[in-house]
Design a protein around this motif. Structure first.
Motif, PDB file in Angstrom:
ATOM      1  N   MET A 242       0.858  -1.192   0.000  1.00  0.00           N
ATOM      2  CA  MET A 242       0.000   0.000   0.000  1.00  0.00           C
ATOM      3  C   MET A 242       0.887   1.232   0.000  1.00  0.00           C
ATOM      4  N   ASP A 243       0.508   2.235  -0.789  1.00  0.00           N
ATOM      5  CA  ASP A 243       1.292   3.462  -0.820  1.00  0.00           C
ATOM      6  C   ASP A 243       0.354   4.660  -0.844  1.00  0.00           C
ATOM      7  N   ALA A 244       0.911   5.820  -0.576  1.00  0.00           N
ATOM      8  CA  ALA A 244       0.117   7.046  -0.591  1.00  0.00           C
ATOM      9  C   ALA A 244      -0.250   7.426  -2.014  1.00  0.00           C
ATOM     10  N   ALA A 245      -1.377   8.104  -2.152  1.00  0.00           N
ATOM     11  CA  ALA A 245      -1.838   8.550  -3.460  1.00  0.00           C
ATOM     12  C   ALA A 245      -0.905   9.623  -4.013  1.00  0.00           C
ATOM     13  N   PRO A 246      -0.749   9.690  -5.323  1.00  0.00           N
ATOM     14  CA  PRO A 246       0.105  10.722  -5.933  1.00  0.00           C
ATOM     15  C   PRO A 246      -0.380  12.124  -5.570  1.00  0.00           C
ATOM     16  N   SER A 247       0.534  13.054  -5.532  1.00  0.00           N
ATOM     17  CA  SER A 247       0.205  14.436  -5.196  1.00  0.00           C
ATOM     18  C   SER A 247       1.149  15.365  -5.933  1.00  0.00           C
TER      19      SER A 247
ATOM     20  N   GLN B 111       5.364  17.048   0.189  1.00  0.00           N
ATOM     21  CA  GLN B 111       4.842  16.440   1.408  1.00  0.00           C
ATOM     22  C   GLN B 111       5.926  16.396   2.483  1.00  0.00           C
TER      23      GLN B 111
ATOM     24  N   LYS C  61       6.093  13.304  -6.809  1.00  0.00           N
ATOM     25  CA  LYS C  61       6.212  12.985  -8.225  1.00  0.00           C
ATOM     26  C   LYS C  61       7.526  12.272  -8.505  1.00  0.00           C
TER      27      LYS C  61
ATOM     28  N   SER D 170       7.855   8.173  -3.673  1.00  0.00           N
ATOM     29  CA  SER D 170       6.628   7.989  -2.922  1.00  0.00           C
ATOM     30  C   SER D 170       6.906   7.872  -1.430  1.00  0.00           C
TER      31      SER D 170
ATOM     32  N   GLU E 116      -3.512   9.322   5.895  1.00  0.00           N
ATOM     33  CA  GLU E 116      -3.042   8.411   4.852  1.00  0.00           C
ATOM     34  C   GLU E 116      -1.648   7.890   5.174  1.00  0.00           C
ATOM     35  N   GLN E 117      -0.755   8.770   5.620  1.00  0.00           N
ATOM     36  CA  GLN E 117       0.583   8.322   5.990  1.00  0.00           C
ATOM     37  C   GLN E 117       0.523   7.275   7.099  1.00  0.00           C
TER      38      GLN E 117
ATOM     39  N   VAL F  66      -0.585   3.906   5.671  1.00  0.00           N
ATOM     40  CA  VAL F  66       0.480   3.276   4.880  1.00  0.00           C
ATOM     41  C   VAL F  66       1.555   2.713   5.798  1.00  0.00           C
TER      42      VAL F  66
END
Length: 239
Positions: free
Chosen positions: A43-48, A52, A112, A115, A154-155, A158
């Motif tokens: 599981m990873d964080a969603a792109p942003s 961050q 970007k 991750s 979210e962090q 994950v």
């Protein structure tokens, strides 16, 4: 126990012996905590598109900072204190182990380019040993604990999921003791602690405990390694 950079050097010397110190230039270096090749997080964080922030604690902040300063996609990596109050965010006080603080590194990163999950993989693999309770290498005390201070729900999800994944896969001989919780505050450490690995690569403590971590980053995570570190001197430090 309060440790200045000089007393920390003395502790390392006592731990590895005078012969080991004199052998640094002729023998291959090794880390106090050996790197472990581990799977990437499921599981990873969603792109942003926005930079961050996370805060990681894994023993002496010199080595953790050094690893992430050589990690591509990291905008800044600042040594400091987390887990206690602003009034006790002082090295001499934190070194007593009574402030609640952990030596920590504030990492700002570009999602970007890298991750959150990849940062955690590097943290668990080469930056420290997550199975050591309140200790890393020659350093012991709650200020050297393994911890992840999250800046979003979210962090936390994950990080918790990744720890469960690694424990289930039994990639370590012992369970992970890393604590995960929300960041309440981060306080940059004194100026002489910043960029310490880069500025003092030949100091015995650094040469024995921390340079091998950067070498392992280059070896195990070659695609994430950058030769020129991203130094605090080139970044704006903010609370």
């Amino acid at each position: 126990m309060s440790r200045s950079p000089f007393s920390r050097l003395s502790l390392c010397a006592a731990a590895i012996g005078a012969l080991a110190i004199t052998a640094f230039n002729v023998l291959p270096s090794r880390a106090a905590e050996d790197a472990v090749v581990i799977p990437a997080p499921a599981m990873d964080a969603a792109p942003s598109d926005a930079v961050q922030t996370t805060v990681l604690s894994g023993g002496c902040f010199w080595g953790v900072q050094g690893v992430f300063q050589h990690t591509a996609g990291v905008v800044s990596a600042v040594s400091g204190y987390a887990g206690g109050s602003k009034s006790t965010a002082d090295y001499s006080m934190v070194s007593t182990g009574t402030t609640g603080h952990a030596e920590s590194v504030q990492i700002k990163y570009d999602p970007k380019k890298i991750s959150y999950g990849k940062l955690l993989q590097i943290f668990f693999s080469v930056a420290h040993d997550p199975t050591q309770l309140n200790q890393q290498g020659p350093d012991s005390g709650t200020q050297y604990r393994s911890a992840i201070f999250t800046t979003s729900d979210e962090q936390k999800k994950v990080a918790d999921a990744y720890i469960a994944q690694l424990n289930a896969a039994k990639v370590y001989k012992k369970p992970i003791v890393t604590k995960v919780g929300p960041l309440q505050g981060f306080y940059p450490a004194e100026a002489y602690h910043q960029d310490y690995l880069t500025l003092h690569p030949n100091q015995p403590y650094i040469a024995y405990n921390d340079i091998p971590k950067v070498e392992n980053l280059k070896k195990i995570f070659a695609e994430n390694y950058i030769e020129k570190p991203t130094l605090v001197g080139n970044a704006k430090v903010t609370n």
